[in-house]
Design a protein around this motif. Sequence first.
Motif, mmCIF file in Angstrom:
data_model
loop_
_atom_site.group_PDB
_atom_site.id
_atom_site.type_symbol
_atom_site.label_atom_id
_atom_site.label_comp_id
_atom_site.label_asym_id
_atom_site.label_seq_id
_atom_site.Cartn_x
_atom_site.Cartn_y
_atom_site.Cartn_z
ATOM 1 N N ARG A 155 91.726 35.843 55.714
ATOM 2 C CA ARG A 155 92.813 36.835 55.676
ATOM 3 C C ARG A 155 93.862 36.470 54.636
ATOM 4 N N ASP A 156 94.110 35.171 54.447
ATOM 5 C CA ASP A 156 95.089 34.745 53.436
ATOM 6 C C ASP A 156 94.638 35.132 52.031
ATOM 7 N N ILE A 157 93.331 35.065 51.776
ATOM 8 C CA ILE A 157 92.798 35.446 50.461
ATOM 9 C C ILE A 157 92.860 36.958 50.288
ATOM 10 N N GLU A 158 92.562 37.704 51.346
ATOM 11 C CA GLU A 158 92.647 39.165 51.267
ATOM 12 C C GLU A 158 94.074 39.621 50.987
ATOM 13 N N ASN A 159 95.057 38.892 51.572
ATOM 14 C CA ASN A 159 96.466 39.267 51.394
ATOM 15 C C ASN A 159 96.984 39.025 49.976
ATOM 16 N N VAL A 160 96.213 38.307 49.169
ATOM 17 C CA VAL A 160 96.606 38.079 47.775
ATOM 18 C C VAL A 160 96.566 39.375 46.972
ATOM 19 N N ASN A 161 95.698 40.315 47.386
ATOM 20 C CA ASN A 161 95.495 41.558 46.619
ATOM 21 C C ASN A 161 95.130 41.225 45.177
ATOM 22 N N TYR A 162 94.055 40.480 45.031
ATOM 23 C CA TYR A 162 93.636 39.929 43.740
ATOM 24 C C TYR A 162 93.425 41.001 42.674
ATOM 25 N N GLN A 163 93.990 40.746 41.490
ATOM 26 C CA GLN A 163 93.738 41.545 40.287
ATOM 27 C C GLN A 163 93.683 40.578 39.113
ATOM 28 N N TYR A 164 92.554 40.549 38.429
ATOM 29 C CA TYR A 164 92.386 39.589 37.338
ATOM 30 C C TYR A 164 93.350 39.879 36.201
ATOM 31 N N LYS A 165 94.146 38.861 35.848
ATOM 32 C CA LYS A 165 95.096 38.946 34.742
ATOM 33 C C LYS A 165 94.938 37.694 33.888
ATOM 34 N N PRO A 166 94.119 37.749 32.829
ATOM 35 C CA PRO A 166 93.888 36.559 32.002
ATOM 36 C C PRO A 166 95.175 36.042 31.382
#
Length: 274
Positions: free
Chosen positions: A132-143
């Motif tokens: 759940r902690d990883i899901e809450n990051v709302n990951y979007q790749y930004k190089p």
Amino acid sequence: MKNIIIIITIFFTTFSFSQSKLNNYKYILVPNQFEFQRSPDIHQINSLTKFLFNKAGFTVFLTNESYPNDLAENRCKALTTRIINNPNIFSTRVTIELLDCNNNIVFTTRQGKSKLKDYRKAYNEAIRAAFRDIENVNYQYKPIPKPEIREKTKENKVVSKTVIKDVTLPKSVVKKEKRVPKKIVVAEVSNKNIVGKYQIGDYGICTIVKDNHNFKILSGDENFEIAKAYKTSQPNIFIVKWVAYKQPQLMQLTKQGNIKIDTVKGVKEYNRKN
């Protein structure tokens, strides 16, 4: 009350920093077998972990899968997953860590728990809870933007020059390449090719195969990747970078066709099997 506010502030500051760092990585690698597992993907832990990362928007590969070219050339584009298994007699407890190519921890979840008795169901529930902690990051790749080098022209005007070439090897590998152990004889060149089968310690019979301009080391009947071997300026000397992210090591192809690896416990020789 004041102490509680300080703790909460530190937690959210740390989480936000970890979140922003996580977005700088393009790929996630999931080992085909974690350290606490007796065999690959037992209880479907590894395939579940890959599934959850995919669901959260990450581009993820098992370590025994083929990688895209940019990842094969630069493993520092990826974070590697490590699951810390800390059970007790009452529950299954796991924590998920993400490590960079230098084995630094970039992100750690809170502990996920399950009191189910069936191992497969318990790990499933505990891993999903930690995730759940990883899901809450709302990951979007930004190089990370490539650095600029400022240089002077003949007219003494300052101009910008963008560096467009990626580092092809992790820094730790490059540093290690400069060190040649005294016990490894560089001048002893073999007329054999490094490609072949070898008996490598606890890994058993392993196969070294060609991988573009370098090589990879495969282990077991499943042929999962345990290391990559990079060429050096010496035709019989290679840099070994283990998937488990131990320190890179030097490897020599001997005149007899065997391989010697410079480990922390000294140089070990492994025999060719074909």
